[in-house]
Enzyme design. Sequence first.
Site, PDB file in Angstrom:
ATOM      1  N   ARG A   1       0.809  -1.212   0.000  1.00  0.00           N
ATOM      2  CA  ARG A   1       0.000   0.000   0.000  1.00  0.00           C
ATOM      3  C   ARG A   1       0.850   1.275   0.000  1.00  0.00           C
ATOM      4  O   ARG A   1       0.581   2.212  -0.752  1.00  0.00           O
ATOM      5  CB  ARG A   1      -0.873  -0.012   1.259  1.00  0.00           C
ATOM      6  CG  ARG A   1      -1.758   1.205   1.460  1.00  0.00           C
ATOM      7  CD  ARG A   1      -2.392   1.190   2.862  1.00  0.00           C
ATOM      8  NE  ARG A   1      -2.779  -0.148   3.244  1.00  0.00           N
ATOM      9  CZ  ARG A   1      -3.940  -0.713   2.934  1.00  0.00           C
ATOM     10  NH1 ARG A   1      -4.843  -0.030   2.270  1.00  0.00           N
ATOM     11  NH2 ARG A   1      -4.205  -1.936   3.320  1.00  0.00           N
TER      12      ARG A   1
ATOM     13  N   ARG B   1     -12.977  -1.455  -1.704  1.00  0.00           N
ATOM     14  CA  ARG B   1     -12.531  -1.323  -0.311  1.00  0.00           C
ATOM     15  C   ARG B   1     -13.602  -0.784   0.647  1.00  0.00           C
ATOM     16  O   ARG B   1     -13.771  -1.334   1.740  1.00  0.00           O
ATOM     17  CB  ARG B   1     -11.257  -0.462  -0.210  1.00  0.00           C
ATOM     18  CG  ARG B   1     -10.058  -1.069  -0.943  1.00  0.00           C
ATOM     19  CD  ARG B   1      -8.765  -0.304  -0.677  1.00  0.00           C
ATOM     20  NE  ARG B   1      -8.336  -0.462   0.697  1.00  0.00           N
ATOM     21  CZ  ARG B   1      -8.379   0.475   1.611  1.00  0.00           C
ATOM     22  NH1 ARG B   1      -8.782   1.693   1.311  1.00  0.00           N
ATOM     23  NH2 ARG B   1      -8.004   0.222   2.846  1.00  0.00           N
TER      24      ARG B   1
ATOM     25  N   TYR C   1     -14.268  -3.467   3.450  1.00  0.00           N
ATOM     26  CA  TYR C   1     -13.639  -3.240   4.758  1.00  0.00           C
ATOM     27  C   TYR C   1     -14.169  -1.995   5.469  1.00  0.00           C
ATOM     28  O   TYR C   1     -13.530  -1.559   6.436  1.00  0.00           O
ATOM     29  CB  TYR C   1     -12.138  -2.991   4.601  1.00  0.00           C
ATOM     30  CG  TYR C   1     -11.323  -3.940   3.776  1.00  0.00           C
ATOM     31  CD1 TYR C   1     -11.152  -5.268   4.153  1.00  0.00           C
ATOM     32  CD2 TYR C   1     -10.637  -3.481   2.653  1.00  0.00           C
ATOM     33  CE1 TYR C   1     -10.331  -6.110   3.415  1.00  0.00           C
ATOM     34  CE2 TYR C   1      -9.814  -4.320   1.912  1.00  0.00           C
ATOM     35  CZ  TYR C   1      -9.673  -5.631   2.304  1.00  0.00           C
ATOM     36  OH  TYR C   1      -8.855  -6.451   1.575  1.00  0.00           O
TER      37      TYR C   1
ATOM     38  N   CYS D   1     -26.100  -2.509  -8.553  1.00  0.00           N
ATOM     39  CA  CYS D   1     -27.341  -2.908  -7.890  1.00  0.00           C
ATOM     40  C   CYS D   1     -27.069  -3.752  -6.659  1.00  0.00           C
ATOM     41  O   CYS D   1     -27.221  -4.985  -6.681  1.00  0.00           O
ATOM     42  CB  CYS D   1     -28.256  -3.601  -8.883  1.00  0.00           C
ATOM     43  SG  CYS D   1     -28.860  -2.419 -10.091  1.00  0.00           S
ATOM     44  N   GLU D   2     -26.606  -3.103  -5.630  1.00  0.00           N
ATOM     45  CA  GLU D   2     -26.306  -3.698  -4.323  1.00  0.00           C
ATOM     46  C   GLU D   2     -26.484  -2.583  -3.308  1.00  0.00           C
ATOM     47  O   GLU D   2     -25.948  -1.492  -3.503  1.00  0.00           O
ATOM     48  CB  GLU D   2     -24.827  -4.130  -4.228  1.00  0.00           C
ATOM     49  CG  GLU D   2     -24.418  -5.302  -5.056  1.00  0.00           C
ATOM     50  CD  GLU D   2     -24.705  -6.647  -4.412  1.00  0.00           C
ATOM     51  OE1 GLU D   2     -24.989  -6.682  -3.194  1.00  0.00           O
ATOM     52  OE2 GLU D   2     -24.653  -7.644  -5.131  1.00  0.00           O
TER      53      GLU D   2
HETATM   54  C1  LIG Z   1      -0.408  -7.953   1.321  1.00  0.00           C
HETATM   55  C2  LIG Z   1       0.921  -8.331   1.842  1.00  0.00           C
HETATM   56  C3  LIG Z   1       1.906  -7.358   2.025  1.00  0.00           C
HETATM   57  C4  LIG Z   1       1.660  -5.896   1.776  1.00  0.00           C
HETATM   58  O1  LIG Z   1       0.773  -5.334   2.683  1.00  0.00           O
HETATM   59  P1  LIG Z   1       0.529  -3.753   2.666  1.00  0.00           P
HETATM   60  O2  LIG Z   1      -0.429  -3.518   3.763  1.00  0.00           O
HETATM   61  O3  LIG Z   1      -0.041  -3.427   1.335  1.00  0.00           O
HETATM   62  O4  LIG Z   1       1.843  -3.103   2.904  1.00  0.00           O
HETATM   63  C5  LIG Z   1       3.145  -7.764   2.451  1.00  0.00           C
HETATM   64  N1  LIG Z   1       3.416  -9.069   2.704  1.00  0.00           N
HETATM   65  C6  LIG Z   1       2.489 -10.031   2.552  1.00  0.00           C
HETATM   66  C7  LIG Z   1       2.851 -11.430   2.822  1.00  0.00           C
HETATM   67  C8  LIG Z   1       1.213  -9.697   2.120  1.00  0.00           C
HETATM   68  O5  LIG Z   1       0.292 -10.641   1.975  1.00  0.00           O
END
Ligand SMILES: *Cc1c(COP(=O)(O)O)cnc(C)c1O
Length: 415
Positions: free
Chosen positions: A273, A309, A313, A343-344
Site C-alpha cells: 500500500r 474497499r 472493509y 445494484c447492491e
Molecule cells: C499484502 C501483503 C503485504 C503488503 O501489505 P501492505 O499492507 O499493502 O503493505 C506484504 N506481505 C504479505 C505477505 C502480504 O500478503
Amino acid sequence: MESFIKESNFFKGNNPEDIAAKYGTPVYVYNEDILRDRMRRVSRIITKYEFHSNYSIKANTNINILKIALSEGLYTDAMSIGEMRMLLDAGFPAEKIFFVSNNVSREEMQFAIDNNILVSIDSLSQLEQFGEINRGGKCAVRINPGVGAGHHEKVVTAGKKTKFAIAEEDIDKIFDIASKYDLTIAGINQHVGSLFMDPEPFLQAVKNFLRIAMKFKNLEFIDFGGGYGIPYHKLDDEQEFPMDSFKKDFELLIDEFVKDYGYAPLFKTEPGRYCVAESGVILGRVHATKQNSGVKYIGTDIGMNVLVRPSMYDSWHDIEFMRDNEIVKRENLTEQTVTGNICESGDILAKNRMLPAVKEGDLAIVLDAGAYGYAMASSYNTRPRPAEVLITSNGEVKCIRRAETYEDIMRLFDC
Ligand SMILES: *Cc1c(COP(=O)(O)O)cnc(C)c1O
C-alpha cells in the site's frame, strides 16, 4: 489540508475534464512523481545494514507501475503464478522476486522453482511437498509471530486468528522436515497485518520476530513484512506514517540482534500500500443527487466494481469534487452519502460524510485509490473495468491500461 489535488498539483496542469473526455469515467489516474517518491522512501527504511524493500505487488499489478518499481531498484513479493509472470514480463530478474505462497498447488511451487524464484512456505504440509519436489533446495518459511495488527479484522495476518504462517511452537518440526529433504532455510518472513499508522505494534512484532530468528542458524535474510499505513484522512489533516523516527527505532532493534546473532543477514520489508496508494485517484462523474427518508445521496459511476474497499472493509477514502475545472470548496458542508451505480445496497463509497453541495455533472475524485483499487476491481454488473492513465513526471497523460470492453468480456465465451 483543503485539497490534496491542488496541493500536490496532482494533474500537473492537465484538465481532468480532458482526461474524462478521452478515457471516459470512471478512470484511474496515477501521478508518477508521487509514486516514485513513495518507492524511494521505502527503499531507505533501513540504511545502516544491507536492506531491500520488496514491493508487494498485489496492491497494484499494472505492468507499467512494476516497471517504475524496477527502475527505482525495488525488489518484489508475488502471490501467484500470474504475479510472478507479470514481474518477469516487466523485466524483473528472478532474484528480485519472492514468492510468498499460501495454500498453493505443486504446479505453482514448480513454476517458482523452474524460474529460480525463492518461495516462502506457509505450512508444514507445504514444506513437505516442497521437499518432495525440490530435495536439496532452498526456501524461506513464514512464521506467525503470535501478534497481529491492522485496520480491520480481515487484514490482520498474524496472531491466534489467522490462516497464515507456521506457529512458533512448530519450529522444531520445520528443522525435522528440512533435514529429511536436505532443504536450506535461507530466510524467515512474517507479515503482521495491513495499514498501521502507529509504528509501536510493528516494532513490537519486529522485536519478537528477531527473538524467533535466534532459533534459526545461518539465515541469509530476515523479512519483517509490510503493512505501513498512509493517511486516508488527509483532508482532516491526518499525519503521515513517521518514517524517520520509525527508522531510528527499527535500526536500534536490529543493532541489538546483530550483536547477539554474530552477523547481519540481509533485512527485508514488504510494503504494498505505502508504495502506491497515494499516487492513484479515481476520476468519476456525479450522475444524480437525491434525498431518501432524509438521507442525501450523491450517485456516481464509481461503484464497488471499480473500488471495493469501502464495501469490503468499511474503508475511508477522501473525496473531492470538481466543477468548471475548480475544486469545489469545502464549505457549507452537509451530511451526504456517496454511492456507485451497482445494484447492491452495499455499494456505498462514503457514508454520512460531511460534504459540500454537489451537482449532476460534477467530477468526483476519490483519493488514495492506487492500492487495492484496480487490483480488486471486477466487471460485476457487466460493467467493464476502467482504464488507467499516468501523469508522467514531465506532465504528459499516458494510457497505461486501456479500459476493458464488452467485447473483451464476450471473448471468454469462445471456449
Ligand atoms: C499484502 C501483503 C503485504 C503488503 O501489505 P501492505 O499492507 O499493502 O503493505 C506484504 N506481505 C504479505 C505477505 C502480504 O500478503
